[in-house]
Design an enzyme around this catalytic site. Sequence first.
Site, PDB file in Angstrom:
ATOM      1  N   HIS A 119     -88.195 -95.610 -24.340  1.00 24.07           N
ATOM      2  CA  HIS A 119     -88.037 -94.337 -24.170  1.00 24.07           C
ATOM      3  C   HIS A 119     -89.350 -93.628 -24.556  1.00 24.07           C
ATOM      4  O   HIS A 119     -89.911 -92.905 -23.578  1.00 24.07           O
ATOM      5  CB  HIS A 119     -87.012 -93.576 -24.914  1.00 24.07           C
ATOM      6  N   ARG A 142     -85.710 -97.376 -16.500  1.00 20.00           N
ATOM      7  CA  ARG A 142     -87.008 -97.349 -17.395  1.00 20.00           C
ATOM      8  C   ARG A 142     -86.899 -98.808 -17.885  1.00 20.00           C
ATOM      9  O   ARG A 142     -86.294 -99.202 -18.887  1.00 20.00           O
ATOM     10  CB  ARG A 142     -86.524 -96.222 -18.334  1.00 20.00           C
ATOM     11  N   TYR A 193     -80.367-101.589 -28.033  1.00 12.22           N
ATOM     12  CA  TYR A 193     -79.191-101.145 -27.344  1.00 12.22           C
ATOM     13  C   TYR A 193     -78.941-101.537 -25.890  1.00 12.22           C
ATOM     14  O   TYR A 193     -78.002-101.221 -25.378  1.00 12.22           O
ATOM     15  CB  TYR A 193     -79.280 -99.497 -27.271  1.00 12.22           C
TER      16      TYR A 193
END
Length: 394
Positions: free
Chosen positions: A293, A289, A302
Amino acid sequence: MTVESTAARKPRRSSGTKRAAGAPARKAGADRSAEPQLVQLLTPEGHRVENAENAEFLSYVADITDEDLRGLYRDMVLTRRFDGEATALQRQGELGLWASLLGQEAAQIGSGRALRDDDYVFPTYREHGVAWCRDVDPTNLLGMFRGVNHGGWDPNTNNFHLYTIVIGSQTLHATGYAMGVAKDGADSAVIAYFGDGASSQGDVNEAFTFSAVYNAPVVFFCQNNQWAISEPTERQTRVPLYQRAQGFGFPGVRVDGNDVLACLAVTRWALERARQGEGPTLVEAFTYRMGAHTTSDDPTRYRRDEERAAWESKDPIARLKAHLLASGGADEAFFESLETESEALGKRVREAVRNMPDPDTMSIFENIYADGHALVDEERAQFAAYLASFEEGH
């Protein structure tokens, strides 16, 4: 997190109780927990991979022509453009939320183009490329994210179910539908899409159990994009995801999810197994990805920039373009024409979203109970009075 290299891997899938016709038998004493390897037919540099170990899957794309490759490239480019336009519209306040597929185009287009018209798709909320392959108008995907409808298309028109927001529940829907297909004696197949994070949900594992026991003609297509929001795959599972299929009694295979040819071939193989009555298959599309998200997420909190940069070198669109240029399968006129088409698509999407009518506010109380309900009637009256208070200037 270590980014695994795909260039040196050999294609291999985990064994189940059955195998496709003509598939090589597993050698005695083979280690089922060996280092994961994936099916790859097109390297990140755009070179075709053809060897004896890939022979079974190569046969599923042996009929691919230059025109077909240009079609796959066009699908990925236009899907990415639509996705980028939707992200921009959300940032401009035109959509409430958007889940981008950036980086996952090959997994979705490859698997989507493997489907027959009579196959049925159960998506999550990110399968914009599969929707494109099922001829769902891209603008219809945006209605739900703008809050003007609950999906915007008839699932039975394109055999493409409405987007599912609840994580993993669509795998149970797909399994039940596939069981019905088998009982009806049809030779169509069902495919259920989900992510690596959803593989930890109880619904997904229940779907695996039922599909195996009832030999349902369903393909579980897991897009492992490495992150379940902010949780990396290595914190979700002790074994590669495709190997989980072993415990349920059906085959699993890991495919290079940035290789559109490999995704097409493996999905065709899995769908053929289903149609021939050989039961379910788990396909793990090993991809990434590239964006957030959803637009409410900040991936910089993160994951490292170096990780994204490593995966950018495996970009699915760039690798197919490199192959087309090197093989003479496309010229500059093709790419220029596609750029013009891409701009037109972006304009159409922008105009369509901004011209969407506001929904009837009171419609949220409709179609809940077939014969009405006292509590819903009470809530409807209370909300109508609340809205009227604004009209009266309060």
